[in-house]
Design an enzyme around this catalytic site. Structure first.
Site, short mmCIF file in Angstrom:
data_model
loop_
_atom_site.label_atom_id
_atom_site.label_comp_id
_atom_site.label_asym_id
_atom_site.label_seq_id
_atom_site.Cartn_x
_atom_site.Cartn_y
_atom_site.Cartn_z
N SER A 122 36.29 39.62 33.05
CA SER A 122 36.26 40.81 33.89
C SER A 122 35.56 41.96 33.17
O SER A 122 34.41 41.82 32.74
CB SER A 122 37.69 41.17 34.32
N ASP A 177 37.16 35.68 44.61
CA ASP A 177 37.60 36.83 43.80
C ASP A 177 37.62 38.07 44.69
O ASP A 177 36.60 38.45 45.26
CB ASP A 177 36.63 37.01 42.62
N HIS A 209 40.64 36.32 41.08
CA HIS A 209 40.27 37.05 39.85
C HIS A 209 41.20 36.57 38.73
O HIS A 209 42.20 37.21 38.40
CB HIS A 209 40.40 38.56 40.08
#
Length: 234
Positions: A122, A177, A209
């Site tokens: 991320s 996601d 995610h």
């Protein structure tokens, strides 16, 4: 808050002789120990190697605008979680300086830059792309899991002026996601490829995610390909 070179870190030591290193940057609000534990949970073991040290630093605590200025362990601030806004370049640049001290530590320990991989999950993957493609273009490679760069990223600006060979990028992204859209990851990959970076983009079906086992196994294989036990010039 953490001074230069003072980042707390969790380390997985190599089983044998240390000849390469991976610096793995966590996502926003997590810690180095946290992402290491998450990987351990998904793989049922550490991400570990015979000859590679894996370093999980923890970001300093700072006010984070998407959380209305609440304090969080984030690598940099963001105006919002979107690929369509300016980057918070001041916090990104100061963090690049702090993370450079981690790379310098490995070099002092006898690990060449071309035996160091930078990457993360991320926000950590976004941070790694800034760190490598703007400041450390001689590392072995970069990986970014569920990550993106903003549309007018300083990374793109830096690469437009570049003429040297660039480290390969390995990207994975879940197709569903909901926080960092799959299309943002794809667009980042497409832009970097157009600017001369050798890229691999792996779409993980039905993944949100998060991390999953097949993705981490692919990453492990890629790390070993980029950092084989015997480097060619040893």
């Amino acid at each position: 808050m953490a001074g230069r070179g003072a980042l707390h870190r969790s380390v997985v030591a190599p089983a044998g002789r240390h000849s390469a290193s991976v610096i793995f940057l966590h996502g926003s609000g997590d810690t180095g120990q946290g992402v290491r534990a998450w990987i351990n949970q998904v793989l049922n073991q550490d991400l570990s190697f015979q000859h590679i040290k894996v370093i999980y630093p923890t970001a300093p605590i700072r006010p984070y605008t998407p959380m209305r200025g609440s304090l969080s362990t984030v690598w940099f601030d963001r105006y919002k979680i979107s690929n369509d806004c300016p980057e918070h370049i001041e916090t990104i640049d100061s963090m690049c300086q702090e993370l450079t001290s981690l790379i310098d530590d490995e070099v002092k320990n006898g690990i060449r830059k071309n035996r160091i991989l930078l990457g993360g999950f991320s926000m950590g993957g976004g941070m790694a792309m800034h760190l490598a493609y703007r400041y450390h273009q001689d590392v072995a490679g970069v990986f970014a899991l569920s990550s993106f760069l903003n549309k007018n990223s300083a990374v793109y600006q830096a690469l437009m002026k570049n003429e040297r060979e660039l480290p390969e990028l390995f990207q994975c992204h879940g197709t569903v996601d909901e926080l960092v859209l799959h299309s943002w990851g794809e667009e980042t990959n497409r832009m970097l490829k157009s600017l001369g970076i050798p890229t691999t983009f792996v779409s993980i079906p039905h993944l949100y995610h998060e991390l999953n086992k097949s993705e981490l196994e692919k990453l492990q294989a890629w790390i070993l390909k980029k950092l084989p036990e015997k480097s060619n010039d040893e």
